[in-house]
Design a protein around this motif. Structure first.
Motif, mmCIF file in Angstrom:
data_model
loop_
_atom_site.group_PDB
_atom_site.id
_atom_site.type_symbol
_atom_site.label_atom_id
_atom_site.label_comp_id
_atom_site.label_asym_id
_atom_site.label_seq_id
_atom_site.Cartn_x
_atom_site.Cartn_y
_atom_site.Cartn_z
ATOM 1 N N GLU A 128 32.072 31.679 -20.429
ATOM 2 C CA GLU A 128 32.471 30.534 -21.253
ATOM 3 C C GLU A 128 32.423 29.231 -20.466
ATOM 4 N N GLU A 129 32.847 29.273 -19.210
ATOM 5 C CA GLU A 129 32.767 28.081 -18.366
ATOM 6 C C GLU A 129 31.311 27.703 -18.102
ATOM 7 N N ALA A 130 30.445 28.705 -18.001
ATOM 8 C CA ALA A 130 29.013 28.446 -17.800
ATOM 9 C C ALA A 130 28.440 27.687 -18.985
ATOM 10 N N ILE A 131 28.864 28.051 -20.189
ATOM 11 C CA ILE A 131 28.409 27.347 -21.391
ATOM 12 C C ILE A 131 28.935 25.913 -21.393
ATOM 13 N N PRO A 189 38.866 37.470 -28.375
ATOM 14 C CA PRO A 189 38.090 36.264 -28.660
ATOM 15 C C PRO A 189 38.301 35.193 -27.614
ATOM 16 N N SER A 190 37.452 34.180 -27.674
ATOM 17 C CA SER A 190 37.667 32.971 -26.889
ATOM 18 C C SER A 190 38.923 32.273 -27.411
ATOM 19 N N GLN A 191 39.840 31.952 -26.522
ATOM 20 C CA GLN A 191 41.077 31.277 -26.946
ATOM 21 C C GLN A 191 40.780 29.873 -27.474
ATOM 22 N N ARG A 192 39.760 29.245 -26.904
ATOM 23 C CA ARG A 192 39.385 27.903 -27.405
ATOM 24 C C ARG A 192 38.828 27.996 -28.813
ATOM 25 N N ALA A 193 38.191 29.122 -29.132
ATOM 26 C CA ALA A 193 37.702 29.319 -30.499
ATOM 27 C C ALA A 193 38.870 29.412 -31.472
ATOM 28 N N LEU A 194 39.900 30.146 -31.086
ATOM 29 C CA LEU A 194 41.082 30.274 -31.945
ATOM 30 C C LEU A 194 41.760 28.914 -32.152
ATOM 31 N N GLU A 195 41.864 28.137 -31.084
ATOM 32 C CA GLU A 195 42.472 26.802 -31.185
ATOM 33 C C GLU A 195 41.671 25.910 -32.130
ATOM 34 N N SER A 196 40.360 26.002 -32.060
ATOM 35 C CA SER A 196 39.502 25.177 -32.916
ATOM 36 C C SER A 196 39.674 25.549 -34.379
ATOM 37 N N ILE A 197 39.808 26.835 -34.656
ATOM 38 C CA ILE A 197 40.022 27.278 -36.038
ATOM 39 C C ILE A 197 41.347 26.737 -36.564
ATOM 40 N N ARG A 198 42.377 26.752 -35.728
ATOM 41 C CA ARG A 198 43.701 26.253 -36.150
ATOM 42 C C ARG A 198 43.660 24.764 -36.479
ATOM 43 N N GLU A 199 42.808 24.015 -35.793
ATOM 44 C CA GLU A 199 42.768 22.558 -35.967
ATOM 45 C C GLU A 199 41.730 22.105 -36.997
ATOM 46 N N ALA A 200 40.964 23.032 -37.552
ATOM 47 C CA ALA A 200 39.798 22.678 -38.374
ATOM 48 C C ALA A 200 40.175 22.099 -39.732
ATOM 49 N N ASP A 201 39.360 21.145 -40.188
ATOM 50 C CA ASP A 201 39.417 20.674 -41.572
ATOM 51 C C ASP A 201 38.531 21.528 -42.464
ATOM 52 N N LEU A 202 37.496 22.108 -41.840
ATOM 53 C CA LEU A 202 36.473 22.828 -42.587
ATOM 54 C C LEU A 202 35.974 23.986 -41.728
ATOM 55 N N ILE A 203 35.905 25.182 -42.320
ATOM 56 C CA ILE A 203 35.381 26.361 -41.630
ATOM 57 C C ILE A 203 34.175 26.859 -42.415
#
Length: 340
Positions: A128-131, A189-203
């Motif tokens: 993930e850090e490589a990405i 899962p990626s924890q950053r992915a979970l955080e992004s889903i929680r903050e999303a306006d649109l999925i």
């Protein structure tokens, strides 16, 4: 000389203004893989820089498959395509990342971008850090995250109860798929992915191969649960054509039913479908491969409780090659849902 300086200053102001507008854009999480997700991302980056692409890492074919086998890392191919789609850098850098070695030798078939991500992963000892570091090289708008950092495999159970392990092999069997699954099934899962889903306006899920590009993201329990809990608008983008070996004879509602069979709940508020009639030449080309336009069964979709967004979504196709969504049209339709 002063005219040139003035022109440069004006361009700098315009660029800064554009950047500020994009930074205020809607927070969009897009899940998928393959060419479908990267097509959507190319359109979204023109409207907002608050984009998170959550990408399947179940691919096991081509350059990606070789790297995962040899290095024990998640496959970088779909990740690379999404990075390039969101890139805000010189075209030469994009071309470099997509460059595929064609001469004889050990590198034949590998893309430079895949090797770059693999090398970065080895150096940092963290995929993930490589990405994340690769994203800086391409100056992308938004972020690209793997659905999981684990080296997962995709499997399928067919209607005849036989099984197949390997994403690239699943459609080849030519059998009707009942369910797909991940090994290991308890991958994190990626924890950053979970955080992004929680903050999303649109999925957004799709477009893409239903069983091999879209569902693998939802098979990760924590991602699935966060989407269910989210108050964001949830949108499914249906494919224009059926896919041999995956969605033979599927209607639009059949795509949703297959997803709900895996996640156990009706999670989407909207379905986006193409209403543009496809030319006879294009249809005949697809028919030769066993693919047909996806039927929009309105009554069944209504029973599933989704609102239907029906638009002309196709890119211009003068040479009757493969049909593709128009990135900007698709992004506009997706983001307009928030206005409604």
């Amino acid at each position: 000389m002063f005219d040139r300086i003035s022109h440069k200053n004006e361009k700098l102001v315009d660029d800064l203004y554009q950047k500020e507008i994009l930074q205020k854009g809607s927070k969009v999480v897009a899940l998928g893989g393959g060419t479908g997700l990267s097509t959507l991302l190319r359109g979204l980056k023109l409207k907002t820089s608050n984009i998170t692409a959550i990408v399947t890492v179940a691919d096991d074919g081509g350059s990606s498959g070789k790297l995962r086998d040899e290095l024990g890392m998640p496959p970088p191919g779909d990740i690379r395509n999404c990075l390039v789609a969101l890139a805000d850098t010189e075209p030469l850098m994009e071309e470099l990342f997509q460059y595929r070695f064609s001469n004889e030798g050990h590198l034949v078939g590998h893309s430079f971008g895949n090797l770059f991500i693999a090398s970065m992963s080895e150096v940092l000892d963290d995929f993930e850090e490589a990405i994340k570091e690769s994203s800086k090289v391409l100056a992308i708008r938004g972020q690209v995250l793997p659905a999981t950092n684990e080296n997962v495999q995709l499997g399928a159970i067919y209607k005849d109860e036989s099984q197949q392990i390997g994403e690239s092999l699943i459609p080849v069997a030519g059998k009707e798929i009942d369910k797909v699954f991940l090994e290991p099934s308890n991958c994190k899962p990626s924890q950053r992915a979970l955080e992004s889903i929680r903050e999303a306006d649109l999925i957004v899920l799709g477009p893409g191969s239903l069983y091999t590009s879209l569902l693998p993201n939802l098979l990760i329990d924590e991602i699935q649960n966060e989407i269910k809990k989210s108050n964001a608008e949830k949108v499914f983008i249906c494919n224009v054509m059926t896919q041999p070996g995956e969605t033979n004879n599927f209607s639009a509602a059949d795509h949703l039913k297959a997803i709900y069979d895996h996640v156990g709940d009706k999670i989407f508020d909207w379905i986006i479908v193409n209403k543009k009639e496809i030319s006879g030449k294009s249809v005949r080309r697809y028919e030769e491969e066993g693919a047909f336009p996806v039927k929009i069964d309105y009554d069944e979709l209504e029973k599933l409780g989704v609102k239907i967004k029906e638009e002309d979504l196709l890119a211009k196709n003068d040479d009757n090659t493969y049909l593709r969504h128009n990135p900007e049209k698709l992004a506009n339709v997706v983001l307009n849902i928030l206005k409604e």
